[in-house]
Motif scaffolding. Structure first.
Motif, PDB file in Angstrom:
ATOM      1  N   HIS A  63       0.827  -1.205   0.000  1.00  0.00           N
ATOM      2  CA  HIS A  63       0.000   0.000   0.000  1.00  0.00           C
ATOM      3  C   HIS A  63       0.864   1.259   0.000  1.00  0.00           C
ATOM      4  N   ASP A  64       2.199   1.083  -0.144  1.00  0.00           N
ATOM      5  CA  ASP A  64       3.073   2.239  -0.235  1.00  0.00           C
ATOM      6  C   ASP A  64       3.014   2.821  -1.634  1.00  0.00           C
ATOM      7  N   LEU A  65       3.807   3.868  -1.879  1.00  0.00           N
ATOM      8  CA  LEU A  65       3.848   4.466  -3.203  1.00  0.00           C
ATOM      9  C   LEU A  65       4.414   3.481  -4.204  1.00  0.00           C
ATOM     10  N   VAL A  66       3.816   3.456  -5.423  1.00  0.00           N
ATOM     11  CA  VAL A  66       4.265   2.583  -6.492  1.00  0.00           C
ATOM     12  C   VAL A  66       5.107   3.403  -7.453  1.00  0.00           C
ATOM     13  N   VAL A  67       6.351   2.965  -7.710  1.00  0.00           N
ATOM     14  CA  VAL A  67       7.264   3.726  -8.550  1.00  0.00           C
ATOM     15  C   VAL A  67       7.402   3.037  -9.892  1.00  0.00           C
ATOM     16  N   ASP A  68       7.181   3.744 -10.964  1.00  0.00           N
ATOM     17  CA  ASP A  68       7.335   3.246 -12.319  1.00  0.00           C
ATOM     18  C   ASP A  68       8.810   3.294 -12.686  1.00  0.00           C
ATOM     19  N   ALA A  69       9.395   2.140 -12.980  1.00  0.00           N
ATOM     20  CA  ALA A  69      10.829   2.092 -13.268  1.00  0.00           C
ATOM     21  C   ALA A  69      11.175   2.811 -14.561  1.00  0.00           C
ATOM     22  N   ALA A  70      10.219   2.940 -15.471  1.00  0.00           N
ATOM     23  CA  ALA A  70      10.525   3.544 -16.766  1.00  0.00           C
ATOM     24  C   ALA A  70      10.754   5.051 -16.658  1.00  0.00           C
ATOM     25  N   ASP A  71       9.908   5.727 -15.869  1.00  0.00           N
ATOM     26  CA  ASP A  71      10.034   7.174 -15.809  1.00  0.00           C
ATOM     27  C   ASP A  71      10.188   7.703 -14.389  1.00  0.00           C
ATOM     28  N   SER A  72      10.275   6.769 -13.426  1.00  0.00           N
ATOM     29  CA  SER A  72      10.484   7.137 -12.018  1.00  0.00           C
ATOM     30  C   SER A  72       9.409   8.085 -11.496  1.00  0.00           C
ATOM     31  N   VAL A  73       8.186   7.956 -12.035  1.00  0.00           N
ATOM     32  CA  VAL A  73       7.078   8.779 -11.582  1.00  0.00           C
ATOM     33  C   VAL A  73       6.317   8.008 -10.505  1.00  0.00           C
ATOM     34  N   SER A  74       6.102   8.624  -9.349  1.00  0.00           N
ATOM     35  CA  SER A  74       5.405   7.962  -8.251  1.00  0.00           C
ATOM     36  C   SER A  74       3.904   8.163  -8.392  1.00  0.00           C
ATOM     37  N   ARG A  75       3.170   7.073  -8.085  1.00  0.00           N
ATOM     38  CA  ARG A  75       1.711   7.152  -8.097  1.00  0.00           C
ATOM     39  C   ARG A  75       1.211   6.813  -6.699  1.00  0.00           C
ATOM     40  N   PRO A  76       0.185   7.455  -6.232  1.00  0.00           N
ATOM     41  CA  PRO A  76      -0.341   7.122  -4.901  1.00  0.00           C
ATOM     42  C   PRO A  76      -0.963   5.732  -4.894  1.00  0.00           C
ATOM     43  N   ALA A  77      -0.888   5.090  -3.766  1.00  0.00           N
ATOM     44  CA  ALA A  77      -1.494   3.770  -3.626  1.00  0.00           C
ATOM     45  C   ALA A  77      -3.012   3.901  -3.767  1.00  0.00           C
ATOM     46  N   PRO A  78      -3.687   2.807  -4.192  1.00  0.00           N
ATOM     47  CA  PRO A  78      -5.142   2.869  -4.369  1.00  0.00           C
ATOM     48  C   PRO A  78      -5.843   3.100  -3.045  1.00  0.00           C
ATOM     49  N   VAL A  79      -7.011   3.752  -3.137  1.00  0.00           N
ATOM     50  CA  VAL A  79      -7.818   4.041  -1.946  1.00  0.00           C
ATOM     51  C   VAL A  79      -8.359   2.728  -1.388  1.00  0.00           C
ATOM     52  N   ALA A  80      -8.395   2.618  -0.066  1.00  0.00           N
ATOM     53  CA  ALA A  80      -8.891   1.403   0.577  1.00  0.00           C
ATOM     54  C   ALA A  80     -10.340   1.143   0.165  1.00  0.00           C
ATOM     55  N   LEU A  81     -10.675  -0.119  -0.007  1.00  0.00           N
ATOM     56  CA  LEU A  81     -12.013  -0.514  -0.443  1.00  0.00           C
ATOM     57  C   LEU A  81     -13.060  -0.157   0.593  1.00  0.00           C
ATOM     58  N   ARG A  82     -14.169   0.445   0.130  1.00  0.00           N
ATOM     59  CA  ARG A  82     -15.334   0.685   0.969  1.00  0.00           C
ATOM     60  C   ARG A  82     -16.585   0.349   0.166  1.00  0.00           C
TER      61      ARG A  82
END
Length: 368
Positions: A243-262
């Motif tokens: 659930h941490d930040l996901v880093v794209d190895a191609a462009d090193s752009v960080s994306r926020p983790a998905p929102v918890a299911l509700r």
């Protein structure tokens, strides 16, 4: 009675052993984690596993038979040869149905293993009955040893493979299954003598070794195809989710983790988002569902199929075609013959039925 001199082609003997191992691995891997599948998918997986295991028994036998060399020409009865394959698949399928559609007890596992051992024996001796211009002569020692090895090793294989459904246990079960299939054949053949018969005793069309080889090649191709298909995912470790930040190895752009299911629930035109951890169970009502929490009953627009897909990640299990239950909220479980009932601590919460097909899944989830 003059017995024929018999020799064996070493390459084909080795190939028969490989086929038995590949079939065992494919069949046991196909039947892994079936409790997490729907009934229809479970039936398809059991059928595919039965074809892999039963077809592997048949293919191993006749690859080894193609390796037998005698000083006479001999043929096979096509109808009896086909019947031996179908019988092996049906017997193995029956054993798998016992394991995956009934409560898995020590007696059930032992019965399934013994049944598969009997299937190996039946396939071997019915297949041998299809010989033409040549007859097999058996000894009591060979019959006894082949029966003991088949049943004993198959029971061991199923105890190992179904004790704990791990990759290691499946590999060990594969070795036991392959050894059982090979032991029956080679122990039986070592104690079998062959005599020439002057006339054909046809039940069906007669086929030569060349024709049989074509059928065996096709069946072996299917088995090894299944082996590769299952092996691709078997040996690749699962990628852990985070659930941490996901880093794209191609462009090193960080994306926020998905929102918890509700769970979206509607009330008076307002959508309330409910944490699945607060939910005791979900009940299907046509094209929508009712969500039950300590505070009461809530209306959700999800159909049961959508609820199953989304809430499986939150640990919910299906107890009935119309019910999903959060195992954490279950206070006690009541067994009623072939089904059961889940009860909750809150007195306002109605009990939830457990169907026979889902009984094992529920018991496993509750640690029973």
């Amino acid at each position: 009675m003059v017995f024929l001199n018999v020799s064996h082609n070493t390459a084909l003997v080795a190939a028969s052993v490989l086929i038995a191992l590949a079939a065992g691995f494919t069949g046991l891997t196909l039947s892994k984690d079936l409790s997490k599948q729907s009934i229809s998918r479970r039936k398809i997986s059991v059928a595919a596993s039965a074809i892999a295991l039963g077809g592997g028994i048949w293919s191993m036998h006749f690859v080894a038979m193609l390796g037998i060399q005698m000083p006479i020409l001999f043929y096979y009865d096509a109808a009896i040869t086909l019947a031996s394959a179908l019988l092996a698949i049906l017997i193995v399928g029956t054993a798998l149905l016992l394991l995956h559609f009934r409560e898995r007890t020590p007696a059930t596992v032992s019965a399934a293993g013994a049944l598969v051992g009997c299937g190996i024996l039946a396939m071997h001796y019915i297949g041998m009955a299809g010989l033409q211009l040549c007859r097999a002569v058996y000894t009591p020692l060979g019959l006894g040893l082949s029966a003991i090895s088949a049943i004993g090793l198959c029971i061991a294989a199923f105890w190992i493979a179904y004790g704990q459904r791990t990759n290691r246990s499946i590999l060990l079960g594969t070795l036991c299954f392959g050894f059982a299939v090979c032991a029956v054949h080679f122990v039986a053949i070592a104690n079998t003598r062959f005599v020439a018969v002057p006339t054909l005793n046809e039940f069906g069309p007669v086929m030569s070794n060349e024709t049989l080889a074509i059928g065996v090649i096709i069946s072996s191709f299917v088995i090894f195809g299944g082996f590769l298909w299952m092996g691709v995912t078997f040996f690749i470790p699962p990628i852990p989710l985070t659930h941490d930040l996901v880093v794209d190895a191609a462009d090193s752009v960080s994306r926020p983790a998905p929102v918890a299911l509700r769970i979206p629930c509607e009330q008076n035109g307002v959508t309330h988002l409910i944490d699945p951890a607060q939910v005791a169970f979900v009940r299907a009502e046509g094209h929508y569902t009712n969500v039950y929490t300590k505070s009461g009953q809530h209306f959700c627009v999800w159909p049961i199929t959508e609820a199953v897909k989304r809430l499986a990640e939150a640990g919910f299990i299906r107890t009935h075609r119309s019910y999903l239950v959060n195992p954490v909220k279950v206070d006690h479980f009541e067994r009623n013959k072939d089904n059961g009932v889940c009860h909750f601590a809150e007195s306002c919460m109605p009990p939830v039925p457990v169907s026979r097909s889902n009984l094992k899944v529920v018991r496993d989830a509750l640690g029973l």
